[in-house]
Each structure stands twice: as structure tokens, then as C-alpha cells.
Design a protein around this motif. Structure first.
Motif, mmCIF file in Angstrom:
data_model
loop_
_atom_site.group_PDB
_atom_site.id
_atom_site.type_symbol
_atom_site.label_atom_id
_atom_site.label_comp_id
_atom_site.label_asym_id
_atom_site.label_seq_id
_atom_site.Cartn_x
_atom_site.Cartn_y
_atom_site.Cartn_z
ATOM 1 N N GLY A 386 0.756 -1.096 -0.184
ATOM 2 C CA GLY A 386 0.010 -0.042 0.164
ATOM 3 C C GLY A 386 0.821 1.407 -0.021
ATOM 4 N N ALA A 387 2.051 1.200 0.465
ATOM 5 C CA ALA A 387 2.922 2.235 0.432
ATOM 6 C C ALA A 387 3.773 2.205 -0.699
ATOM 7 N N LEU A 388 4.167 1.030 -0.976
ATOM 8 C CA LEU A 388 5.088 0.798 -2.326
ATOM 9 C C LEU A 388 4.568 1.377 -3.575
ATOM 10 N N ALA A 389 3.100 1.261 -3.565
ATOM 11 C CA ALA A 389 2.735 1.466 -4.995
ATOM 12 C C ALA A 389 2.748 2.953 -5.370
ATOM 13 N N LEU A 390 3.057 3.996 -4.422
ATOM 14 C CA LEU A 390 3.423 5.121 -4.891
ATOM 15 C C LEU A 390 4.948 5.663 -4.899
ATOM 16 N N ALA A 391 5.866 4.535 -4.554
ATOM 17 C CA ALA A 391 7.153 4.789 -4.657
ATOM 18 C C ALA A 391 7.828 4.563 -5.927
ATOM 19 N N ALA A 392 8.380 5.838 -6.302
ATOM 20 C CA ALA A 392 9.417 5.684 -7.740
ATOM 21 C C ALA A 392 10.566 4.919 -7.649
ATOM 22 N N PRO A 393 10.460 3.811 -8.525
ATOM 23 C CA PRO A 393 11.749 2.874 -8.663
ATOM 24 C C PRO A 393 13.103 3.678 -8.869
ATOM 25 N N GLY A 394 13.948 3.511 -7.782
ATOM 26 C CA GLY A 394 15.392 4.043 -8.071
ATOM 27 C C GLY A 394 15.442 5.597 -7.654
ATOM 28 N N ASN A 395 14.164 6.220 -7.223
ATOM 29 C CA ASN A 395 14.313 7.755 -6.843
ATOM 30 C C ASN A 395 13.425 7.688 -5.540
ATOM 31 N N THR A 396 13.473 6.986 -4.560
ATOM 32 C CA THR A 396 12.658 6.945 -3.270
ATOM 33 C C THR A 396 13.840 7.482 -2.192
ATOM 34 N N TRP A 397 13.434 8.264 -1.536
ATOM 35 C CA TRP A 397 14.031 8.886 -0.377
ATOM 36 C C TRP A 397 13.288 8.696 0.972
ATOM 37 N N ALA A 398 14.167 8.736 2.042
ATOM 38 C CA ALA A 398 13.335 8.622 3.196
ATOM 39 C C ALA A 398 13.816 9.750 4.302
ATOM 40 N N THR A 399 12.839 10.099 5.158
ATOM 41 C CA THR A 399 13.248 11.039 6.290
ATOM 42 C C THR A 399 13.862 10.252 7.759
ATOM 43 N N PRO A 400 14.534 10.885 8.426
ATOM 44 C CA PRO A 400 15.094 10.000 9.632
ATOM 45 C C PRO A 400 13.917 9.466 10.497
ATOM 46 N N ASP A 401 12.803 10.021 10.455
ATOM 47 C CA ASP A 401 11.432 9.611 11.318
ATOM 48 C C ASP A 401 10.723 8.666 10.591
ATOM 49 N N SER A 402 11.091 8.027 9.602
ATOM 50 C CA SER A 402 10.366 6.890 8.915
ATOM 51 C C SER A 402 10.832 5.500 8.893
ATOM 52 N N TYR A 403 9.917 4.513 8.305
ATOM 53 C CA TYR A 403 10.408 3.249 8.029
ATOM 54 C C TYR A 403 9.586 2.676 7.140
ATOM 55 N N PHE A 404 10.263 1.748 6.244
ATOM 56 C CA PHE A 404 9.649 1.100 5.100
ATOM 57 C C PHE A 404 9.721 -0.276 5.316
ATOM 58 N N SER A 405 8.374 -1.438 5.218
ATOM 59 C CA SER A 405 8.722 -2.494 5.959
ATOM 60 C C SER A 405 7.468 -3.133 4.859
ATOM 61 N N VAL A 406 8.106 -4.697 4.487
ATOM 62 C CA VAL A 406 7.209 -5.552 3.776
ATOM 63 C C VAL A 406 5.762 -5.857 4.730
ATOM 64 N N ILE A 407 5.982 -5.437 5.715
ATOM 65 C CA ILE A 407 4.670 -5.851 6.535
ATOM 66 C C ILE A 407 4.868 -4.896 7.991
ATOM 67 N N ALA A 408 3.723 -4.585 8.759
ATOM 68 C CA ALA A 408 3.896 -4.169 10.098
ATOM 69 C C ALA A 408 4.478 -5.272 11.028
ATOM 70 N N PRO A 409 5.300 -4.836 11.817
ATOM 71 C CA PRO A 409 6.124 -5.782 12.651
ATOM 72 C C PRO A 409 5.022 -6.624 13.556
#
Length: 451
Positions: A386-409
Motif C-alpha cells: 500500500g506504500a510501495l504503490a506510490l514509490a518511484a523505482p530508483g528515486n525514493t528517499w526517506a526522512t530520519p523519522d520513517s520506516y519502510f517494511s514488507v509488513i508491519a512488525p
């Protein structure tokens, strides 16, 4: 404060005067066929009806087309005259519309239909109805040429005029109180809810973008015209607005991303753009105002499009609206910024009935096929597909207060049949911290990271 007449009282010339900058409107001559006696069907009394309509309105047909500036932005304006046989479409109306679209493409101008019509002209039968095919083709050719179309729905906007020029536009604005719907008031079922056929009703279900007060119409149209015709070269990633230091553990990353104090999409968009205008709705009967913000904004005098998750679970209408935004930006050569922040796609029963899987697939496809630059910043939770659907392949950045996961822990632990006290350890194993994502090659980097 200036008083404006009700929407239904605005003639073609009045709406043109309301929208166009002073002394800039120039009517297009167009190719108009000579009328046959009582029209192509020989409908008795048709000539007399047209003569009365001309005497009443001063117009020879139900549309007035020309070029003008709107707050300094040039455009082709198409104004319907409802006083001329209910603003209905006939063969000569089709001639004028076709000529207007030809002129727009030849001179690389956006098109603004100012619609007030009851539908196709019965006195011309199927020849009148077939004008919708001409209109649809001209609109499609203009779309393929990369020129924006911004419709303004006046009272009434019904029948084929709504189903082609109106609903088919890139951005759809409406005047308050306007009747808008495929079925006019004389042909609806007797138990029909009138709210469903109103400007506000169409905005509520995602078929129109906004209701605009008449006094604000010129300014709003001018802003839309400038935004859709002045693309930026790229969409640089915004700087981080939250905590600068990196999380120590995976669970620390999750807690920081879920913190109520963390800046959300609204704060990022406000900091990134000088001004912006939202689009609303998926054009399929849905909106997701709590889960997705989409639109176009001005940055350093140029336009960047945006699709931003707000921290809530994204609903199917949100993904479809984002896909609509990305496809439109791609066609107009406008770069796109996406902000990722969702625990995941909505997965309740209603979301499934609304086509969650298909909507997410549509968003994936829009991002994958876009030719314009897309930049993504993960600003909070990056929950699964649901998050990855909006992510640009090869041009995705992150803030220090974020996470990206295959699923919630928590869900990962449940699937693995682990006890609750192992959720934190599971978060660590998933390697979801921004610095882990850089090391894994999932993202390009961390914005404003202070070592």
C-alpha cells in the motif's frame, strides 16, 4: 461586495465577461454550415424556434467560442448559451466546437468549456446526438496533444454535454447551485434524490474537483491554467521537517514514524509549495480525503504535481485518484512528487468491495509507466504494498523519522506465530530503519541526515 446573478441566469456573454480579462476575448469565426429549412429532419416549426432563440439571446447558435486571457493566461473559451434552445447540441454546434478545438491545437492553447446545456437537440434527431462523437474525438485529440482541458459546470449541465465536455475534462469546476447530472430534471425517476444531480453532489462522489463561487472563478481558472501549462523540470525531494537523528533500532523507527508529533503530508506540502490546488476524486464514484492529497503546486514559479498519503490507511479511491493525477501530470509533462505515509492499504470488507487490489494495481501501473520524473519521499510509515504503490523505482528517499517494511512488525510476528513480546525483535530482523534501507539499496538516501 459585488452581487452575482444565480448560475442559471448567466448568459454566454455574461460568463465570458466573468472569466476573461477585460477586452481580451476574440470570437472565433469557425466553419458553420448553412441551415436547412426546418433542419436536417424537416422538423416543422424548427426554423421559428431558432429565430425566437436568436431574437431572445442575440446568438445564432448555442455556443460562443473564442480566445481570451484569464488572469493573463491564454486559452480557448467555449461558452454555452442556455437561452438558445436550452444550450442543446446540433450539427452547427458541433461545427463550432470542432473549429474551437482545432484552433486550440494549432496554437497550443488549453481549452475551457463553460457548460450550460440540456443535451442533444431533438429537432435534429440522431444527427444531433452524433455530435457527441465529434466532441469526444476533438477532446481526445487535444488530450493527446498534451493540452489541458478545464471544465466549468454551470446550471444546468446535463446529458451529453456533461458526459463529454464536462466529465471528460482534466479538471472539473462547478458553480454553486448548478444542476449537474446525466439525467435532466424532466427525465429522472420520480423518486430520484435531487442532491445526486447537483454540483456539490458530484464533488462528493469524486466526479468533479471543486465548487467555485462566481466572484472567485476568474482567479481560480487563471491559477489552474498557469499551473497546468508551466511545468518544472524535476521534483526535488523535500527536506526533512522532523527529527534529524537516526533511529537506534527497528522498533525505535516504528515508534518515531507513528508519533503524533511527527510532521504529516500537509506540513510537507505547505513548506514545499508557494501555492497549490487540489484535485478531488477518482471519477469512479469515490474520494479519499482522509487518506490521500493530490494536486498541482507552484514551486519557484514552476509546477510540480503531488500525490501524498496522510498517515491513514489508503482507500481504493485514494489510489485511483493518485493514478489519475500521475497520468494527467505525465500527459502535461509535469514532474511528480509522491509522499509515502500509510500503515498500509485499507483492507476492510468495504475496501475489498470497492476494488482495493485493482486500485493498487492502477497506482503501481501509473508510476511504472510515467515518462516524467517522479520523486518519492517516505515521511512516516511505509506499510507494505500500500506504500510501495506510490514509490518511484530508483528515486525514493526517506526522512530520519520513517520506516519502510514488507509488513508491519506486529503482523509479521502474528504470521510467524511469535508471541507479542517478540514484536520488537521482529522489527529489528526486518531491517526497516532508513539507514538499513539505504544499505539494502531500497532507497537512494536519507534527506537532511546529520551524522
Amino acid at each position: 461586495m459585488r452581487w452575482w446573478p444565480m448560475p442559471e441566469r448567466l448568459s454566454a456573454r455574461e460568463i465570458l465577461a466573468l472569466v476573461a480579462d477585460e477586452a481580451t476575448f476574440s470570437e472565433l469565426p469557425g466553419r458553420i454550415r448553412e441551415p436547412k429549412a426546418d433542419g436536417p429532419l424537416g422538423w416543422q416549426g424548427y426554423d421559428a424556434s431558432r429565430a425566437r432563440a436568436t431574437a431572445r439571446t442575440g446568438e445564432e447558435e448555442s455556443v460562443v467560442c473564442g480566445t481570451a486571457s484569464v488572469k493573463g493566461a491564454p486559452a480557448v473559451l467555449i461558452a454555452f448559451e442556455f437561452g438558445f434552445l436550452g444550450g442543446s447540441l446540433g450539427e452547427r454546434t458541433g461545427d463550432r466546437l470542432e473549429a474551437a478545438y482545432h484552433h486550440a491545437r494549432a496554437h497550443r492553447l488549453p481549452v475551457v468549456p463553460l457548460i450550460a446545456t440540456g443535451g442533444s437537440r431533438m429537432q435534429e434527431g440522431m444527427l444531433a446526438l452524433s455530435q457527441l462523437q465529434r466532441v469526444a474525438r476533438e477532446s481526445a485529440l487535444t488530450r493527446e496533444a498534451g493540452l489541458p482541458q478545464i471544465a466549468v459546470l454551470r446550471d444546468p449541465t446535463t446529458g451529453g454535454g456533461w458526459a463529454t465536455l464536462g466529465a471528460g475534462a482534466d479538471v472539473v469546476l462547478a458553480l454553486p447551485g448548478a444542476q449537474v447530472g446525466f439525467a435532466g430534471s424532466r427525465v429522472r425517476p420520480p423518486d430520484a434524490d435531487p442532491a445526486a444531480y447537483s454540483a456539490g453532489g458530484q464533488v462528493a462522489v469524486g466526479s468533479a474537483d471543486a465548487v467555485v463561487q462566481p466572484a472567485e472563478l476568474r482567479e481560480t481558472l487563471g491559477r489552474w491554467l498557469r499551473l497546468l501549462t508551466t511545468p518544472a523540470q524535476e521534483a526535488p525531494a523535500p527536506p526533512a521537517l522532523g527529527t534529524a537523528g537516526l533511529p537506534a533500532t527497528g522498533w525505535d523507527a516504528v515508534q518515531r514514524a507513528r508519533s503524533p508529533q511527527r510532521p504529516r503530508a500537509q506540513a510537507y506540502l505547505d513548506a514545499y509549495f508557494t501555492r497549490r490546488l487540489d484535485i478531488s476524486g477518482d471519477r469512479c464514484g469515490g474520494t479519499d480525503p482522509d487518506g490521500m492529497l493530490c494536486g498541482f503546486g507552484e514551486r519557484d514559479g514552476r509546477t510540480v504535481a503531488y500525490a501524498a498519503q496522510t498517515g491513514a490507511a489508503t482507500r481504493p479511491a485514494g489510489y485511483r485518484t493518485a493514478a489519475r493525477l500521475i497520468r494527467l501530470a505525465d500527459r502535461l509533462d509535469i514532474p511528480v512528487l509522491t509522499l509515502v505515509d500509510t500503515p498500509g492499504a485499507a483492507n476492510d470488507a468495504e475496501a475489498e468491495r470497492q476494488g482495493a487490489g485493482a486500485a493498487i494495481a492502477e497506482a503501481f501501473g501509473a508510476v511504472a509507466s510515467a515518462r516524467v520524473p517522479i520523486t518519492t519521499l517516505v515521511i512516516g510509515e511505509g506499510g507494505s504494498g500500500g506504500a510501495l504503490a506510490l514509490a518511484a523505482p530508483g528515486n525514493t528517499w526517506a526522512t530520519p523519522d520513517s520506516y519502510f517494511s514488507v509488513i508491519a512488525p506486529e503482523l509479521a510476528a502474528a504470521i510467524l506465530k511469535r508471541p507479542k513480546d517478540e514484536v520488537e525483535a521482529t522489527a529489528e530482523q526486518l531491517r526497516i530503519r532508513p539507514q538499513d534501507l539505504v544499505e539494502l539499496g531500497v532507497i537512494r538516501g536519507i534527506v537532511n541526515h546529520l551524522p
